[in-house]
Design an enzyme around this catalytic site. Sequence first.
Site, mmCIF file in Angstrom:
data_model
loop_
_atom_site.group_PDB
_atom_site.id
_atom_site.type_symbol
_atom_site.label_atom_id
_atom_site.label_comp_id
_atom_site.label_asym_id
_atom_site.label_seq_id
_atom_site.Cartn_x
_atom_site.Cartn_y
_atom_site.Cartn_z
ATOM 1 N N ASP A 1 0.855 -1.186 0.000
ATOM 2 C CA ASP A 1 0.000 0.000 0.000
ATOM 3 C C ASP A 1 0.892 1.238 0.000
ATOM 4 O O ASP A 1 1.863 1.299 0.751
ATOM 5 C CB ASP A 1 -0.926 0.032 1.214
ATOM 6 C CG ASP A 1 -2.031 1.034 0.975
ATOM 7 O OD1 ASP A 1 -2.956 0.732 0.199
ATOM 8 O OD2 ASP A 1 -1.958 2.164 1.524
HETATM 9 C C1 LIG Z 1 3.071 8.514 -5.667
HETATM 10 C C2 LIG Z 1 2.758 7.501 -6.743
HETATM 11 C C3 LIG Z 1 1.784 6.552 -6.574
HETATM 12 N N1 LIG Z 1 1.493 5.649 -7.561
HETATM 13 C C4 LIG Z 1 0.435 4.618 -7.392
HETATM 14 C C5 LIG Z 1 0.931 3.303 -6.786
HETATM 15 C C6 LIG Z 1 -0.364 2.660 -6.369
HETATM 16 O O1 LIG Z 1 -0.886 1.913 -7.480
HETATM 17 C C7 LIG Z 1 -1.283 3.838 -6.074
HETATM 18 C C8 LIG Z 1 -1.601 3.933 -4.600
HETATM 19 O O2 LIG Z 1 -2.715 3.154 -4.322
HETATM 20 P P1 LIG Z 1 -2.716 1.813 -3.460
HETATM 21 O O3 LIG Z 1 -3.981 1.832 -2.667
HETATM 22 O O4 LIG Z 1 -1.419 1.638 -2.735
HETATM 23 O O5 LIG Z 1 -2.774 0.641 -4.542
HETATM 24 P P2 LIG Z 1 -3.849 0.365 -5.666
HETATM 25 O O6 LIG Z 1 -5.231 0.706 -5.202
HETATM 26 O O7 LIG Z 1 -3.381 0.971 -6.962
HETATM 27 O O8 LIG Z 1 -3.719 -1.205 -5.847
HETATM 28 P P3 LIG Z 1 -3.997 -2.393 -4.765
HETATM 29 O O9 LIG Z 1 -4.629 -1.799 -3.536
HETATM 30 O O10 LIG Z 1 -4.894 -3.360 -5.487
HETATM 31 O O11 LIG Z 1 -2.631 -2.968 -4.505
HETATM 32 O O12 LIG Z 1 -0.589 5.012 -6.487
HETATM 33 C C9 LIG Z 1 2.199 5.684 -8.774
HETATM 34 O O13 LIG Z 1 1.943 4.884 -9.682
HETATM 35 N N2 LIG Z 1 3.188 6.622 -8.948
HETATM 36 C C10 LIG Z 1 3.504 7.552 -7.993
HETATM 37 O O14 LIG Z 1 4.413 8.379 -8.227
#
Ligand SMILES: Cc1cn([C@H]2C[C@H](O)[C@@H](COP(=O)(O)OP(=O)(O)OP(=O)(O)O)O2)c(=O)[nH]c1=O
Length: 182
Positions: free
Chosen positions: A67
């Site tokens: 997460d």
């Molecule tokens: C800060 C940042 C976040 N992110 C993304 C990563 C995560 O996919 C998302 C944060 O949300 P999360 O809730 O961590 O993950 P998710 O909902 O995408 O997937 P799951 O819960 O099924 O594992 O933000 C980027 O892709 N690039 C960035 O620079």
Amino acid sequence: MIVLASKSPRRKEILKDLGYDFIVCPAKKDEVFDLSLGLDEALKKVAESKAKEVREFFSDSIIISADTIVCLDQKILGKPKSKEDAIKTLNALSNRRHQVKTGVCVIYKNQTFLHVETTDVYFKKLTEQDIISYVNSGKCMDKAGSYGIQECDFVDHIEGDYTNVVGLPKYVVESIMKDVAL
Ligand SMILES: Cc1cn([C@H]2C[C@H](O)[C@@H](COP(=O)(O)OP(=O)(O)OP(=O)(O)O)O2)c(=O)[nH]c1=O
């Protein structure tokens, strides 16, 4: 077998880069942060609950979950609820340093590994035009902090691991996987 408990395409790419064979089965329950535990412990709990949910279906597999949150002045900036929310968040991050934290959980049978990795991210000074055109692209909506470091030109520099910002710290996963007793 390895199961990635995530719907994030970025996590899938990072795990693929590490060379693992795995299947994807995202957790579906809402994420609940118990901030009384403190930020890092709350984040570990969220990652762990994703892995535990998926373990119900794959009890003999190695489950990997994560997460990611963005923290500014101890406040959590999650995924934006609307375009307006994303604009507000990006304005707040402009010309400042913030932290990106990813909680990682690996569960295999009776073993549970938990880790929180933190990266400092320094944003450039953003113009209203930079923000509006990025938000209008729609790319911000599924990302913590309303931006993707991999697809925008907002970041001046970082201190720490890049893959942690994208959603799965490569070296943390690699090191935990070495400790899993098969
Ligand atoms: C800060 C940042 C976040 N992110 C993304 C990563 C995560 O996919 C998302 C944060 O949300 P999360 O809730 O961590 O993950 P998710 O909902 O995408 O997937 P799951 O819960 O099924 O594992 O933000 C980027 O892709 N690039 C960035 O620079």
